[in-house]
Design an enzyme around this catalytic site. Structure first.
Site, PDB file in Angstrom:
ATOM      1  N   LYS A  18      37.022  82.784  17.722  1.00 37.89           N
ATOM      2  CA  LYS A  18      36.928  84.017  17.152  1.00 37.89           C
ATOM      3  C   LYS A  18      38.165  84.386  16.379  1.00 37.89           C
ATOM      4  O   LYS A  18      39.265  84.219  16.896  1.00 37.89           O
ATOM      5  CB  LYS A  18      36.545  85.312  17.988  1.00 37.89           C
ATOM      6  CG  LYS A  18      36.451  86.542  17.303  1.00 37.89           C
ATOM      7  CD  LYS A  18      35.326  86.693  16.031  1.00 37.89           C
ATOM      8  CE  LYS A  18      35.824  88.004  15.273  1.00 37.89           C
ATOM      9  NZ  LYS A  18      34.872  88.012  14.228  1.00 37.89           N
ATOM     10  N   GLY A  56      34.248  93.150  11.359  1.00 39.46           N
ATOM     11  CA  GLY A  56      35.716  93.621  11.038  1.00 39.46           C
ATOM     12  C   GLY A  56      36.690  92.862  11.990  1.00 39.46           C
ATOM     13  O   GLY A  56      37.618  93.671  12.512  1.00 39.46           O
ATOM     14  N   LEU A  57      36.708  91.782  12.283  1.00 36.28           N
ATOM     15  CA  LEU A  57      37.642  90.973  13.033  1.00 36.28           C
ATOM     16  C   LEU A  57      37.938  91.703  14.390  1.00 36.28           C
ATOM     17  O   LEU A  57      39.143  91.691  14.987  1.00 36.28           O
ATOM     18  CB  LEU A  57      38.983  90.620  12.353  1.00 36.28           C
ATOM     19  CG  LEU A  57      38.896  89.888  11.132  1.00 36.28           C
ATOM     20  CD1 LEU A  57      40.179  89.660  10.360  1.00 36.28           C
ATOM     21  CD2 LEU A  57      38.608  88.401  11.687  1.00 36.28           C
ATOM     22  N   ASN A  65      42.024  82.138   8.091  1.00 37.71           N
ATOM     23  CA  ASN A  65      40.977  82.685   7.613  1.00 37.71           C
ATOM     24  C   ASN A  65      41.729  83.566   6.343  1.00 37.71           C
ATOM     25  O   ASN A  65      42.291  84.601   6.540  1.00 37.71           O
ATOM     26  CB  ASN A  65      40.416  83.647   8.475  1.00 37.71           C
ATOM     27  CG  ASN A  65      39.235  84.802   7.782  1.00 37.71           C
ATOM     28  OD1 ASN A  65      39.072  84.265   6.545  1.00 37.71           O
ATOM     29  ND2 ASN A  65      38.841  85.676   8.485  1.00 37.71           N
ATOM     30  N   CYS A  81      40.379  87.716   4.465  1.00 35.43           N
ATOM     31  CA  CYS A  81      40.826  89.251   4.802  1.00 35.43           C
ATOM     32  C   CYS A  81      41.640  89.970   3.811  1.00 35.43           C
ATOM     33  O   CYS A  81      42.245  89.162   3.212  1.00 35.43           O
ATOM     34  CB  CYS A  81      41.173  89.259   6.470  1.00 35.43           C
ATOM     35  SG  CYS A  81      42.262  87.769   6.646  1.00 35.43           S
ATOM     36  N   GLY A 101      27.087  78.301  12.124  1.00 38.63           N
ATOM     37  CA  GLY A 101      27.407  79.835  12.475  1.00 38.63           C
ATOM     38  C   GLY A 101      26.187  80.732  12.944  1.00 38.63           C
ATOM     39  O   GLY A 101      25.566  80.543  13.927  1.00 38.63           O
TER      40      GLY A 101
HETATM   41  C1  FMN Z   1      28.836  87.903  13.014  1.00 40.34           C
HETATM   42  C2  FMN Z   1      29.882  86.734  12.150  1.00 40.34           C
HETATM   43  C3  FMN Z   1      31.370  86.812  12.492  1.00 40.34           C
HETATM   44  C4  FMN Z   1      32.175  86.392  11.913  1.00 40.34           C
HETATM   45  N1  FMN Z   1      33.518  86.162  12.248  1.00 40.34           N
HETATM   46  C5  FMN Z   1      34.400  85.390  11.577  1.00 40.34           C
HETATM   47  C6  FMN Z   1      35.841  85.364  12.040  1.00 40.34           C
HETATM   48  O1  FMN Z   1      36.316  86.084  12.791  1.00 40.34           O
HETATM   49  N2  FMN Z   1      36.580  84.449  10.974  1.00 40.34           N
HETATM   50  C7  FMN Z   1      36.196  83.623  10.196  1.00 40.34           C
HETATM   51  O2  FMN Z   1      36.810  82.939   9.430  1.00 40.34           O
HETATM   52  N3  FMN Z   1      34.863  83.600   9.924  1.00 40.34           N
HETATM   53  C8  FMN Z   1      34.074  84.395  10.577  1.00 40.34           C
HETATM   54  N4  FMN Z   1      32.574  84.413  10.241  1.00 40.34           N
HETATM   55  C9  FMN Z   1      31.972  83.345   8.964  1.00 40.34           C
HETATM   56  C10 FMN Z   1      31.811  82.053   9.784  1.00 40.34           C
HETATM   57  O3  FMN Z   1      32.598  81.404  10.518  1.00 40.34           O
HETATM   58  C11 FMN Z   1      30.992  81.405   8.636  1.00 40.34           C
HETATM   59  O4  FMN Z   1      31.989  80.796   7.626  1.00 40.34           O
HETATM   60  C12 FMN Z   1      29.939  81.777   7.667  1.00 40.34           C
HETATM   61  O5  FMN Z   1      28.906  82.803   8.642  1.00 40.34           O
HETATM   62  C13 FMN Z   1      29.113  80.796   7.017  1.00 40.34           C
HETATM   63  O6  FMN Z   1      28.328  80.199   8.059  1.00 40.34           O
HETATM   64  P1  FMN Z   1      26.697  80.335   8.753  1.00 40.34           P
HETATM   65  O7  FMN Z   1      26.047  80.428   7.430  1.00 40.34           O
HETATM   66  O8  FMN Z   1      26.559  78.948   9.265  1.00 40.34           O
HETATM   67  O9  FMN Z   1      26.953  81.431   9.412  1.00 40.34           O
HETATM   68  C14 FMN Z   1      31.887  84.861  10.729  1.00 40.34           C
HETATM   69  C15 FMN Z   1      30.297  84.952  10.690  1.00 40.34           C
HETATM   70  C16 FMN Z   1      29.488  85.836  11.265  1.00 40.34           C
HETATM   71  C17 FMN Z   1      27.841  85.765  10.979  1.00 40.34           C
END
Ligand code: FMN
Length: 303
Positions: free
Chosen positions: A45, A72-73, A126, A129, A264
């Site tokens: 995360k 929101g991280l 990341n 943000c 994801g």
């Molecule tokens: C609930 C949720 C939380 C996420 N939190 C982060 C995060 O903390 N840091 C990050 O780089 N990406 C975060 N992502 C983005 C995912 O890592 C990924 O890049 C994005 O969802 C696309 O992949 P997917 O379509 O397989 O979900 C988050 C995605 C979701 C759905």
């Protein structure tokens, strides 16, 4: 059985499948379901210098073939990660990518510096943000800001540095090239696409944050296109993600140029998805007569 092992930035993965940051926490909830060592790696995360409680709910909305999130991280902060979560993860025999974020380049660098003295295998930065020093525009939306934060983090750590790109840009290729020049060892893409839904009865956005990030199968073709474009433009490895929900999808993204694949939103519909994807990849490669998954990376034949 096809050999699924890959190597990214000198790090060996037993297979190319990695739960994406934000959908797998720090692995604790999932280790009750299957042994984590089945996975190639885990992207943890997004973790910041200090604890963050995240955005106000509602922060999740379903969409056709996907979801919006504005979490929101939310995270316990880097010191907690290093003292409490990382030691557990490092016993699991898989690659740990520590996903980090910050509100300024200096904060990102401070988080990376703390990780530098740990045994974490890779850092995933990341850049989707907001940069509070630049009026809240995301680092990843300008070549200058993306390069600046990459350079600062590069100076703070010798760990392999993966910079995770935002798709909410005009040219993801330009951003990828600028982070490569600034010292990234690899790029990962795509993060979520900015979206919005409205409750037509209340006329209020469904997410309290008004807007959020779209992910899931709906974004898969965008991910394939961007991975293909970036892989053809840079000389560093690409880790692909965005809507992967089957072994077939993972193979497609690798043919587009990804050296490994993150999963994801699919994990929210099926927590076993990453393990099933590994098995499906193996079966498909066997059917294709391919002996190593490495042999399919970037092999798409454009018209
Ligand atoms: C609930 C949720 C939380 C996420 N939190 C982060 C995060 O903390 N840091 C990050 O780089 N990406 C975060 N992502 C983005 C995912 O890592 C990924 O890049 C994005 O969802 C696309 O992949 P997917 O379509 O397989 O979900 C988050 C995605 C979701 C759905």
């Amino acid at each position: 059985m096809a050999d699924l092992s890959v190597n990214v930035c000198g790090i060996d993965f037993k297979n190319p499948v990695i739960p994406a940051s934000g959908v797998f926490g720090y692995g604790r909830e999932y280790e009750e379901l299957f042994p984590l060592n089945k996975l190639g790696g885990i992207a943890t995360k997004g973790t910041t210098l200090k604890l963050r409680t995240g955005n106000i709910a509602p922060r999740i909305a379903e969409t056709p073939a996907g979801m919006l999130n504005s979490v929101g991280l939310q995270n316990p902060g880097i010191d907690h990660f290093i003292s409490t979560e990382l030691p557990n993860l490092l016993t699991k025999d898989l690659v740990i990518l520590a996903n980090i974020a910050g509100a300024t380049p200096e904060e990102c660098a401070e988080v990376a510096a703390k990780l530098d003295s740990t045994d974490v295998h890779m850092i995933e930065l990341n850049i989707s943000c907001p940069n509070v020093k630049q009026g809240g525009a995301a680092f990843g939306t300008s070549c200058e800001m993306a390069a600046e934060v990459t350079k600062k983090v590069r100076e703070a750590t010798k760990k392999p540095l993966v910079v995770k790109l935002s798709p909410n840009v005009t040219s993801i290729v330009d951003i990828a090239k600028s982070v490569e020049s600034a010292g990234a060892d690899a790029v990962s893409l795509i993060n979520t696409l900015l979206g919005m839904r409205i409750d037509i009865k209340t006329r209020r956005p469904i997410l309290h944050n008004n807007v959020g990030g779209l992910s899931g199968p709906a974004v898969f073709p965008v991910a394939v296109r961007m991975v293909w474009q970036v892989a053809n433009a840079v000389n560093i490895p690409v880790i692909g993600m965005g809507g992967v929900s089957s072994g077939r999808d993972a193979i497609e993204l690798m043919m587009a140029g990804a050296s490994a694949v993150q999963v994801g939103a699919a994990i929210f519909t099926d927590p076993y998805a990453p393990v099933k994807i590994i098995d499906e990849m193996s079966d498909i490669l066997d059917d294709m007569g391919v002996s190593s998954v490495r042999d399919i990376i970037g092999t798409v034949q454009p018209w």
